[in-house]
Design a protein around this motif. Structure first.
Motif, PDB file in Angstrom:
ATOM      1  N   HIS A 147     -22.453 -27.580   7.914  1.00 24.84           N
ATOM      2  CA  HIS A 147     -23.108 -26.686   8.877  1.00 24.84           C
ATOM      3  C   HIS A 147     -23.779 -27.514   9.989  1.00 24.84           C
ATOM      4  O   HIS A 147     -23.690 -27.180  11.173  1.00 24.84           O
ATOM      5  CB  HIS A 147     -24.144 -25.825   8.150  1.00 24.84           C
ATOM      6  N   THR A 151     -22.529 -27.188  13.915  1.00 26.53           N
ATOM      7  CA  THR A 151     -23.445 -26.614  14.912  1.00 26.53           C
ATOM      8  C   THR A 151     -23.875 -27.665  15.942  1.00 26.53           C
ATOM      9  O   THR A 151     -24.838 -27.456  16.679  1.00 26.53           O
ATOM     10  CB  THR A 151     -24.706 -26.027  14.233  1.00 26.53           C
ATOM     11  N   THR A 175     -17.117 -25.259   4.390  1.00 24.63           N
ATOM     12  CA  THR A 175     -17.790 -24.008   4.747  1.00 24.63           C
ATOM     13  C   THR A 175     -17.032 -22.815   4.163  1.00 24.63           C
ATOM     14  O   THR A 175     -17.631 -21.898   3.604  1.00 24.63           O
ATOM     15  CB  THR A 175     -17.904 -23.907   6.282  1.00 24.63           C
ATOM     16  N   ASP A 250     -32.231 -25.870   5.335  1.00 26.82           N
ATOM     17  CA  ASP A 250     -31.081 -25.301   4.614  1.00 26.82           C
ATOM     18  C   ASP A 250     -31.029 -25.798   3.167  1.00 26.82           C
ATOM     19  O   ASP A 250     -30.701 -25.054   2.248  1.00 26.82           O
ATOM     20  CB  ASP A 250     -29.764 -25.684   5.314  1.00 26.82           C
ATOM     21  N   TRP A 262     -23.666 -17.537   1.302  1.00 27.31           N
ATOM     22  CA  TRP A 262     -23.280 -16.755   2.476  1.00 27.31           C
ATOM     23  C   TRP A 262     -24.432 -15.945   3.058  1.00 27.31           C
ATOM     24  O   TRP A 262     -24.219 -15.127   3.964  1.00 27.31           O
ATOM     25  CB  TRP A 262     -22.066 -15.876   2.172  1.00 27.31           C
ATOM     26  N   GLN A 264     -26.268 -17.436   4.811  1.00 28.63           N
ATOM     27  CA  GLN A 264     -26.041 -18.037   6.128  1.00 28.63           C
ATOM     28  C   GLN A 264     -24.568 -17.799   6.467  1.00 28.63           C
ATOM     29  O   GLN A 264     -23.697 -18.455   5.904  1.00 28.63           O
ATOM     30  CB  GLN A 264     -26.341 -19.533   6.072  1.00 28.63           C
ATOM     31  N   ASP A 265     -24.316 -16.844   7.328  1.00 29.52           N
ATOM     32  CA  ASP A 265     -22.926 -16.495   7.645  1.00 29.52           C
ATOM     33  C   ASP A 265     -22.384 -17.445   8.713  1.00 29.52           C
ATOM     34  O   ASP A 265     -22.772 -17.380   9.878  1.00 29.52           O
ATOM     35  CB  ASP A 265     -22.859 -15.041   8.139  1.00 29.52           C
ATOM     36  N   ASP A 266     -21.494 -18.325   8.277  1.00 29.98           N
ATOM     37  CA  ASP A 266     -20.916 -19.331   9.167  1.00 29.98           C
ATOM     38  C   ASP A 266     -19.505 -18.971   9.600  1.00 29.98           C
ATOM     39  O   ASP A 266     -18.785 -19.831  10.112  1.00 29.98           O
ATOM     40  CB  ASP A 266     -20.810 -20.684   8.418  1.00 29.98           C
ATOM     41  N   LEU A 269     -18.369 -19.983  12.999  1.00 26.98           N
ATOM     42  CA  LEU A 269     -18.151 -21.428  13.184  1.00 26.98           C
ATOM     43  C   LEU A 269     -16.764 -21.818  12.704  1.00 26.98           C
ATOM     44  O   LEU A 269     -16.072 -22.628  13.320  1.00 26.98           O
ATOM     45  CB  LEU A 269     -19.208 -22.231  12.398  1.00 26.98           C
TER      46      LEU A 269
END
Ligand SMILES: [Fe+2]
Ligand SMILES: [Fe+2]
Length: 286
Positions: A147, A151, A175, A250, A262, A264-266, A269
């Protein structure tokens, strides 16, 4: 037979976990391929030494319980996870071979040997459930590092093109499959104290291992006697929004009893970087 518990958060349907054979050819890789910085490069080199055996252990830990999952989508996710990690092991094996050829044979072989020994001891001493807990915890660490990478387009831009696709590909796939081992652990045990205590122990092993081998690589180059270079590299890792310091918030999420990867919805990305990866490595379009 274990029942699948209903959880609010799960891997989004739009995220597909598909293994891909990449066959990277690591030619003309500069010595300091990350940000042209010895400390950052060697930290990532040290991490790479753990991947071939570590990821084989992850595969075995998940495979040991896969028969207990009935859900078809979850079964597909597990197959995808196993395939992806097997491919990561292969590619990092050739990356590590490249390190040997760059003049770091002692460090690369010694580091892989130590990782192998530590993992063999873990396999001998720990139960299958403990190994799954370790896998879930270490997968959280790879997911937060991924992540951090995905980012930070400026950082990715500062990876040499000869290795950029490897790290991008690995970060994207980490991810995609970040919840597979965690979900399986929740099915098998859901024991919070065990999950957290093994996570903290695994973190300390990984931190001391990477410190030891980052230093070994730096020593080989004589950089250990260059305080300004060391300070600059340390700032990039641990300074404001550094590569490691930028993952702390994180990292701590894993301590929440209701944690799920999830939350944290990546997925955006993954979609964005897959397009970039296809330009760097056309085989990734398959
Ligand atoms: Fe991996
Ligand atoms: Fe993984």
């Amino acid at each position: 037979m274990l029942s699948l518990k209903r959880r609010k958060v799960r891997t989004p349907d739009k995220v597909s976990i598909q293994p891909q054979r990449m066959d990277f050819d690591f030619r003309d890789v500069p010595r300091y391929w990350a940000m042209n910085d010895p400390v950052v490069t060697h930290l990532l080199n040290a991490l790479s030494l753990t991947f071939p055996d570590g990821e084989r252990m992850f595969v075995d830990a998940v495979r040991a319980f896969r028969d207990q999952v009935q859900d078809k989508k979850r079964q597909q996710e597990i197959s995808g996870f196993i395939g992806q990690e097997a491919m990561h092991s292969l590619e990092h094996n050739s990356f590590n071979q490249m390190l040997s050829e760059q003049g770091y044979r002692e460090e690369a072989e010694g580091g892989q040997q130590l990782a192998q020994t530590l993992i063999a001891q873990g396999r001998k001493r720990l139960s299958k459930k403990h190994l799954l807990a370790a896998t879930a915890g270490l997968e959280h660490i790879t997911a937060i590092l991924a992540h951090r990478l995905l980012t930070d387009p400026e950082f990715i831009e500062q990876l040499d093109p000869s290795v950029r696709a490897l790290w991008l590909w690995h970060a994207i796939e980490e991810t995609e499959h970040k919840a597979v081992a965690y979900d399986l652990y929740q099915d098998v045990s859901a024991n919070y104290r065990l999950r957290v205590s093994i996570f903290l122990t695994a973190t300390s092993f990984l931190a001391s291992y990477t410190t030891r081998y980052t230093w070994a690589f730096l020593k080989r180059d004589g950089v250990h006697r260059k305080p300004l270079t060391l300070a600059k590299g340390m700032w990039r890792l641990f300074g404001y929004k550094g590569l490691i310091s930028g993952t702390v918030v994180d990292y701590l999420q894993y301590l929440r009893p209701d944690f799920h990867p999830w939350q944290q919805d990546d997925s955006h990305l993954i979609a964005e970087w897959r397009k970039v990866l296809e330009q760097h490595a056309p085989q990734a379009a398959a």
